[in-house]
Scaffold this motif. Structure first.
Motif, PDB file in Angstrom:
ATOM      1  N   LEU A   1       6.783 -42.640 -10.806  1.00 27.91           N
ATOM      2  CA  LEU A   1       6.597 -43.482 -11.832  1.00 27.91           C
ATOM      3  C   LEU A   1       7.587 -43.300 -13.056  1.00 27.91           C
ATOM      4  O   LEU A   1       8.420 -44.196 -13.605  1.00 27.91           O
ATOM      5  N   GLY A   2       7.823 -41.854 -13.289  1.00 30.15           N
ATOM      6  CA  GLY A   2       8.813 -41.469 -14.265  1.00 30.15           C
ATOM      7  C   GLY A   2      10.246 -41.921 -13.855  1.00 30.15           C
ATOM      8  O   GLY A   2      10.899 -42.418 -14.595  1.00 30.15           O
ATOM      9  N   ALA A   3      10.391 -41.543 -12.566  1.00 30.47           N
ATOM     10  CA  ALA A   3      11.806 -41.820 -12.038  1.00 30.47           C
ATOM     11  C   ALA A   3      12.314 -43.328 -12.158  1.00 30.47           C
ATOM     12  O   ALA A   3      13.230 -43.912 -12.785  1.00 30.47           O
ATOM     13  N   TYR A   4      11.121 -44.257 -12.003  1.00 30.73           N
ATOM     14  CA  TYR A   4      11.315 -45.673 -11.998  1.00 30.73           C
ATOM     15  C   TYR A   4      11.461 -46.228 -13.468  1.00 30.73           C
ATOM     16  O   TYR A   4      12.295 -47.040 -13.821  1.00 30.73           O
ATOM     17  N   ALA A   5      10.721 -45.492 -14.255  1.00 31.36           N
ATOM     18  CA  ALA A   5      10.753 -45.912 -15.640  1.00 31.36           C
ATOM     19  C   ALA A   5      11.826 -45.491 -16.390  1.00 31.36           C
ATOM     20  O   ALA A   5      12.724 -46.350 -17.163  1.00 31.36           O
ATOM     21  N   ASP A   6      12.531 -44.511 -16.071  1.00 35.05           N
ATOM     22  CA  ASP A   6      13.912 -44.115 -16.252  1.00 35.05           C
ATOM     23  C   ASP A   6      14.732 -45.027 -15.944  1.00 35.05           C
ATOM     24  O   ASP A   6      15.777 -45.275 -16.886  1.00 35.05           O
TER      25      ASP A   6
ATOM     26  N   ALA B   1      17.463 -28.484 -25.331  1.00 33.41           N
ATOM     27  CA  ALA B   1      18.003 -28.661 -24.180  1.00 33.41           C
ATOM     28  C   ALA B   1      18.919 -27.504 -23.597  1.00 33.41           C
ATOM     29  O   ALA B   1      18.630 -27.057 -22.528  1.00 33.41           O
ATOM     30  N   ARG B   2      19.337 -26.616 -24.351  1.00 33.73           N
ATOM     31  CA  ARG B   2      20.006 -25.397 -24.245  1.00 33.73           C
ATOM     32  C   ARG B   2      18.915 -24.385 -23.617  1.00 33.73           C
ATOM     33  O   ARG B   2      19.054 -23.442 -22.428  1.00 33.73           O
ATOM     34  N   GLN B   3      17.706 -24.429 -24.243  1.00 33.80           N
ATOM     35  CA  GLN B   3      16.560 -23.267 -23.599  1.00 33.80           C
ATOM     36  C   GLN B   3      16.004 -23.715 -22.240  1.00 33.80           C
ATOM     37  O   GLN B   3      15.948 -23.253 -21.384  1.00 33.80           O
ATOM     38  N   ASN B   4      15.806 -25.263 -22.060  1.00 33.21           N
ATOM     39  CA  ASN B   4      15.646 -25.942 -20.593  1.00 33.21           C
ATOM     40  C   ASN B   4      16.548 -25.540 -19.683  1.00 33.21           C
ATOM     41  O   ASN B   4      16.312 -25.260 -18.614  1.00 33.21           O
ATOM     42  N   TRP B   5      18.013 -25.655 -20.274  1.00 39.58           N
ATOM     43  CA  TRP B   5      19.039 -25.379 -18.993  1.00 39.58           C
ATOM     44  C   TRP B   5      18.841 -23.849 -18.566  1.00 39.58           C
ATOM     45  O   TRP B   5      19.150 -23.482 -17.458  1.00 39.58           O
ATOM     46  N   GLN B   6      18.410 -22.672 -19.114  1.00 37.84           N
ATOM     47  CA  GLN B   6      18.264 -21.519 -18.726  1.00 37.84           C
ATOM     48  C   GLN B   6      17.065 -21.490 -17.567  1.00 37.84           C
ATOM     49  O   GLN B   6      17.077 -20.690 -16.846  1.00 37.84           O
ATOM     50  N   VAL B   7      16.389 -22.522 -17.359  1.00 35.97           N
ATOM     51  CA  VAL B   7      15.165 -22.679 -16.598  1.00 35.97           C
ATOM     52  C   VAL B   7      15.407 -23.597 -15.583  1.00 35.97           C
ATOM     53  O   VAL B   7      15.187 -23.184 -14.259  1.00 35.97           O
ATOM     54  N   GLN B   8      16.165 -24.786 -15.544  1.00 33.92           N
ATOM     55  CA  GLN B   8      16.118 -25.794 -14.698  1.00 33.92           C
ATOM     56  C   GLN B   8      17.568 -26.491 -14.791  1.00 33.92           C
ATOM     57  O   GLN B   8      18.002 -26.670 -15.982  1.00 33.92           O
ATOM     58  N   LYS B   9      18.320 -26.890 -13.669  1.00 33.04           N
ATOM     59  CA  LYS B   9      19.440 -27.411 -13.727  1.00 33.04           C
ATOM     60  C   LYS B   9      19.419 -28.709 -12.792  1.00 33.04           C
ATOM     61  O   LYS B   9      20.073 -28.754 -11.644  1.00 33.04           O
ATOM     62  N   GLU B  10      18.736 -29.717 -13.323  1.00 32.14           N
ATOM     63  CA  GLU B  10      18.728 -30.854 -12.376  1.00 32.14           C
ATOM     64  C   GLU B  10      19.509 -32.169 -12.930  1.00 32.14           C
ATOM     65  O   GLU B  10      19.999 -31.862 -14.367  1.00 32.14           O
ATOM     66  N   PRO B  11      19.928 -33.038 -12.636  1.00 34.39           N
ATOM     67  CA  PRO B  11      20.544 -34.307 -13.336  1.00 34.39           C
ATOM     68  C   PRO B  11      20.148 -34.542 -14.436  1.00 34.39           C
ATOM     69  O   PRO B  11      20.852 -34.821 -15.476  1.00 34.39           O
ATOM     70  N   ALA B  12      18.847 -34.836 -14.622  1.00 37.10           N
ATOM     71  CA  ALA B  12      17.849 -35.215 -15.842  1.00 37.10           C
ATOM     72  C   ALA B  12      18.477 -33.948 -16.819  1.00 37.10           C
ATOM     73  O   ALA B  12      18.465 -34.201 -18.235  1.00 37.10           O
ATOM     74  N   ASP B  13      18.461 -32.722 -16.454  1.00 33.81           N
ATOM     75  CA  ASP B  13      18.853 -31.793 -17.359  1.00 33.81           C
ATOM     76  C   ASP B  13      20.214 -31.772 -17.909  1.00 33.81           C
ATOM     77  O   ASP B  13      20.584 -31.449 -19.146  1.00 33.81           O
ATOM     78  N   ILE B  14      21.107 -32.045 -16.976  1.00 38.49           N
ATOM     79  CA  ILE B  14      22.425 -32.259 -17.329  1.00 38.49           C
ATOM     80  C   ILE B  14      22.708 -33.450 -18.412  1.00 38.49           C
ATOM     81  O   ILE B  14      23.226 -33.163 -19.627  1.00 38.49           O
ATOM     82  N   ARG B  15      22.044 -34.502 -18.273  1.00 37.90           N
ATOM     83  CA  ARG B  15      21.982 -35.625 -19.039  1.00 37.90           C
ATOM     84  C   ARG B  15      21.392 -35.378 -20.549  1.00 37.90           C
ATOM     85  O   ARG B  15      22.093 -35.623 -21.432  1.00 37.90           O
TER      86      ARG B  15
ATOM     87  N   SER C   1      29.595 -33.595  -9.839  1.00 37.64           N
ATOM     88  CA  SER C   1      28.624 -34.524 -10.325  1.00 37.64           C
ATOM     89  C   SER C   1      29.052 -36.044  -9.730  1.00 37.64           C
ATOM     90  O   SER C   1      29.945 -36.369  -9.978  1.00 37.64           O
ATOM     91  N   ASP C   2      27.916 -36.555  -9.573  1.00 38.56           N
ATOM     92  CA  ASP C   2      28.146 -38.272  -9.002  1.00 38.56           C
ATOM     93  C   ASP C   2      27.192 -39.021  -9.813  1.00 38.56           C
ATOM     94  O   ASP C   2      26.561 -40.118  -9.227  1.00 38.56           O
ATOM     95  N   ASP C   3      27.179 -38.920 -11.138  1.00 41.81           N
ATOM     96  CA  ASP C   3      26.265 -39.480 -11.941  1.00 41.81           C
ATOM     97  C   ASP C   3      27.046 -40.291 -13.041  1.00 41.81           C
ATOM     98  O   ASP C   3      27.979 -39.735 -13.984  1.00 41.81           O
ATOM     99  N   VAL C   4      26.970 -41.575 -13.050  1.00 45.52           N
ATOM    100  CA  VAL C   4      27.870 -42.472 -13.824  1.00 45.52           C
ATOM    101  C   VAL C   4      27.386 -42.142 -15.490  1.00 45.52           C
ATOM    102  O   VAL C   4      28.287 -42.330 -16.353  1.00 45.52           O
ATOM    103  N   ALA C   5      26.083 -41.952 -15.783  1.00 38.76           N
ATOM    104  CA  ALA C   5      25.479 -41.816 -17.051  1.00 38.76           C
ATOM    105  C   ALA C   5      26.133 -40.259 -17.517  1.00 38.76           C
ATOM    106  O   ALA C   5      26.582 -40.328 -18.807  1.00 38.76           O
ATOM    107  N   ALA C   6      25.953 -39.195 -16.879  1.00 43.00           N
ATOM    108  CA  ALA C   6      26.820 -38.157 -17.355  1.00 43.00           C
ATOM    109  C   ALA C   6      27.964 -38.159 -17.534  1.00 43.00           C
ATOM    110  O   ALA C   6      28.788 -37.564 -18.528  1.00 43.00           O
ATOM    111  N   ALA C   7      28.734 -39.037 -16.625  1.00 42.32           N
ATOM    112  CA  ALA C   7      30.344 -39.340 -16.837  1.00 42.32           C
ATOM    113  C   ALA C   7      30.767 -39.819 -18.177  1.00 42.32           C
ATOM    114  O   ALA C   7      31.570 -39.624 -18.791  1.00 42.32           O
ATOM    115  N   ARG C   8      29.907 -40.914 -18.437  1.00 44.66           N
ATOM    116  CA  ARG C   8      30.130 -41.502 -19.645  1.00 44.66           C
ATOM    117  C   ARG C   8      29.716 -40.595 -20.869  1.00 44.66           C
ATOM    118  O   ARG C   8      30.707 -40.508 -21.765  1.00 44.66           O
ATOM    119  N   LEU C   9      29.066 -39.741 -20.713  1.00 45.17           N
ATOM    120  CA  LEU C   9      28.579 -38.903 -21.773  1.00 45.17           C
ATOM    121  C   LEU C   9      29.796 -37.790 -21.963  1.00 45.17           C
ATOM    122  O   LEU C   9      30.003 -37.386 -23.033  1.00 45.17           O
TER     123      LEU C   9
END
Length: 398
Positions: free
Chosen positions: A250-255, A341-355, A382-390
């Motif tokens: 549900l969260g992924a589809y909502a995003d 976001a910086r604190q979160n990056w110390q814990v997990q490194k997924e596409p949503a964390d990058i974004r 990375s193969d994420d168009v949103a991350a590439a835009r950022l």
């Protein structure tokens, strides 16, 4: 909320743990004891609820019954997945209370404890439990899969690949390929990984629904990240037909719908799902995109602020990604978002964390703050168009 793919394999976990128990014989609030009443569960008339009540009542009189406790914990984990209700994970932990704090609990408890620990981002403790389980039972596919999941979230891709290789020798081809695709999706091999997974899923008619949902959700996310919106939409809807209440799905589809500027569909999708912080956040983001919803949006923002404040007071870091997004998009405080976001990056490194990290850096006008993520992308791809835009915005190209 962080719902890893292991959560959506709870039914398989139950089967694996049952097998382990036979071999051994041949974030939520944690109750102080297994008989502490937290909340009365809804009394539904279906057979599953009756069985659950019977098990719970029996465990009250036999709190040290290992087989009964693990059975009940497995059922709670499955209910947590099916209902998107995180309280069930706390109930599962309570069922395991007599063994929870032991340094060397029975192996079947270790496996369940590892699953619950990783759900609250206690990754080191989860990996330690998994290590001990695998020393005693090296052919337990679920333990290798859970290990791969944690390693992927933490960015240990070599370790995750090795764990997936062990899964390949012990589980179905679809499970093994999905495990590997989950790694390939974040290491510059997204498209070939997606193609192989799609072909494997097509050849896996009759796969258990929880495994099919796992694969379909990953495929939908991969398509969405590379900008193939129509394909992502088809895959998300297929997955939702199989698991309409799956919290991660549900969260992924909502995003995806938010990215597509379709807020009305998000509001409808999450109408009865706002007990979960991450889903309430997505509804608030949808309300923000919807004219005439100022009062409802303000109410959701107040509720989210209270929930995040309570989590911070508890020392709960599970929601830092969502809290960063909240500060950035709903409270318009990029500095606070960047710190989270910086604190979160110390814990997990997924596409949503990058974004969220890159977005916070862009809005803070602080390209230097994004250096850890930029270095990570350079090293892993990375193969994420949103991350590439950022990234282009950080470099002044947009």
């Amino acid at each position: 909320m962080r719902r890893t793919y292991t959560h959506r394999l709870a039914t398989w976990l139950a089967l694996a743990t049952t097998a382990l128990a036979a071999a051994c014989q041949a974030a939520p609030h944690t109750p102080a004891s297994g008989d502490q009443v937290i909340e009365l569960l809804p009394r539904r008339a279906d057979a599953a609820q009756r069985a659950l009540r019977q098990l719970r009542d029996k465990l009250t009189t036999q709190p040290d019954n290992l087989a009964l406790a693990t059975d009940l914990a497995q059922r709670y984990i499955a209910l947590g997945r099916d209902s998107s209700d995180p309280r069930y994970l706390g109930y599962a932990q309570a069922a395991l209370a007599p063994w929870w704090r032991l340094s060397a609990p029975p192996a079947e408890v270790r496996l369940l404890r590892a699953t619950l620990l990783q759900s609250t981002h206690h990754f080191d403790a989860a990996l330690a439990d998994l290590e001990q389980v695998l020393l005693a039972h090296p052919k337990l596919a679920q333990a290798w899969l859970t290990r791969a999941t944690v390693q992927t979230v933490r960015g240990d891709y070599a370790g995750a690949t090795a764990s997936c290789a062990r899964v390949a020798a012990l589980a179905t081809q679809l499970v093994a390929v999905t495990c590997l695709a989950n790694v390939g999706a974040v290491t510059g091999r997204a498209l070939p990984s997606e193609q192989l997974l799609e072909l494997t899923l097509q050849r896996s008619a009759g796969a258990p629904p929880e495994v099919a949902v796992w694969s379909l959700t990953l495929l939908a996310e991969m398509a969405g990240r590379r900008g193939a919106a129509d394909l992502a939409q088809t895959r998300f809807r297929h997955a939702l037909a199989l698991a309409p209440r799956d919290g991660y799905l549900l969260g992924a589809y909502a995003d995806f719908l938010l990215d597509q500027q379709r807020p009305a569909e998000v509001i409808a999708l999450l109408r009865e799902q706002t007990r979960v912080d991450a889903l309430l956040l997505r509804r608030a983001l949808a309300l923000q995109q919807t004219p005439g919803t100022a009062a409802a949006l303000a109410a959701d923002v107040r509720e989210l602020a209270a929930r995040f404040a309570a989590a911070t007071q508890r020392g709960d870091r599970v929601h830092q990604r969502e809290q960063a997004r909240f500060e950035l998009a709903l409270r318009h405080d990029p500095s606070a978002a960047l710190a989270l976001a910086r604190q979160n990056w110390q814990v997990q490194k997924e596409p949503a964390d990058i974004r969220v990290y890159l977005d916070a850096a862009v809005q803070s006008r602080d390209a230097g703050a994004a250096r850890p993520v930029l270095d990570w992308i350079a090293a892993h791809g990375s193969d994420d168009v949103a991350a590439a835009r950022l990234l282009r915005q950080l470099k002044g190209g947009a």
